[in-house]
Scaffold this active site. Sequence first.
Site, PDB file in Angstrom:
ATOM      1  CE1 TYR A 108       5.869   1.411   6.339  1.00 48.52           C
ATOM      2  CE2 TYR A 108       6.305   0.077   8.292  1.00 48.52           C
ATOM      3  CZ  TYR A 108       5.446   0.492   7.290  1.00 48.52           C
ATOM      4  OH  TYR A 108       4.160   0.006   7.255  1.00 48.52           O
ATOM      5  CG  ASP A 147       2.291  -3.376   1.132  1.00 50.19           C
ATOM      6  OD1 ASP A 147       1.590  -2.377   0.878  1.00 50.19           O
ATOM      7  OD2 ASP A 147       3.467  -3.299   1.528  1.00 50.19           O
TER       8      ASP A 147
END
Length: 365
Positions: free
Chosen positions: A211, A162
């Site tokens: 996650y 990201d």
Amino acid sequence: MITFQQIFNAAPNVEASAPGRVNLLGEHTDYNDGFVLPTAIPQTTIVQLGFSPNHQHHFYSHELEELVSLTTTDPIPQGFASYSLGCLRVVEQAGYSIPPLNVYVNSSVPIGSGLSSSAALEVALLRGLRSLLSLDLDDIHIAQLAQQAEIEYAGVQCGIMDQMASSLADTQHMLFLDTRSLDRELLPFPAGAEVLVIDSGIPRTLAGSGYNQRRAECEEASKQLGVKALRDITDLMQIETLSELLKKRARHVITENDRVLEAKQEITAVRFGELMNASHASLRDDYQVSIAGIDQLVSILQATPDVFGARITGGGFGGACVALVTQGKAGTIAQTVLETYRKAGYTGRLLVPEIPTTPRGNYAT
Ligand code: GLA
């Protein structure tokens, strides 16, 4: 709109921005040292900086209408200020000294949709600091510091995709990134195609815990297989010794890496779409990070004419879906898809291509 000037009674010294990202292929591969293929989205985060007149940092979020004031040694707070203060702390850890600052944040990157609003904030703030304090940081270093801030101060054990995408990608290309070597390449989109992103309207529950659990499972699998990371396994025969659960997780990572490596070879939009569909199936069945509403939206997209392929994007457990569609058709496809999705009981919204809204005002004063 409330401006920097109105909040802080002074003009900002610098302004910087950074985009959100959407990942086209290569999901949950970055923390396995694998390959990713994101692109920047038009939505950006803008940060303005000035010097604070007292001993405190002051952080203002335009979206949240929230002002947080902290001394340089205060504990890290919850919320948006954790990302901001985290960035200041990692820059200090890198050996720079930072005076008390006024920080104004204005973002059009949707929060909680899997489009990296936090990376956009971190990268924009670090870019602003670089220009305000003349820091000797290149774009890769900025991405690394942003990732460090997220891991150490926001508590998410994320990979580097990201932050690299926010720091290095643009909206006109796909960014191919080898997350181990950080070798990268800006590539054209498949000919005749454009990107469509639709928010499912379903908040990302389990995003943090699910996650971190997936990440731990991958680490366990690579430990049992005697490799540094799952990136080092390329043959599915090699994972036969794992438990059923770990085998599924590893199979996703191995096949997903293959899909990215194929997709970077200038393939057709049709083939690219097939790889996206296969990626979704793998994320749903092997990696188990999809949910019913998202599967429904992806199925509607996949069944719509002029859609080459579609899948969940980002960390999973809710958020947005990405599709590759015939160039020029994204707007009409979105209307049809959102209507069918609404009849199924959900409320989604079009995120990319961005619908022009009123300008975000004058930040300078
Ligand atoms: C989140 C993380 C990234 C990546 C994706 C899944 O966005 O921040 O590092 O792991 O999930 O591909």
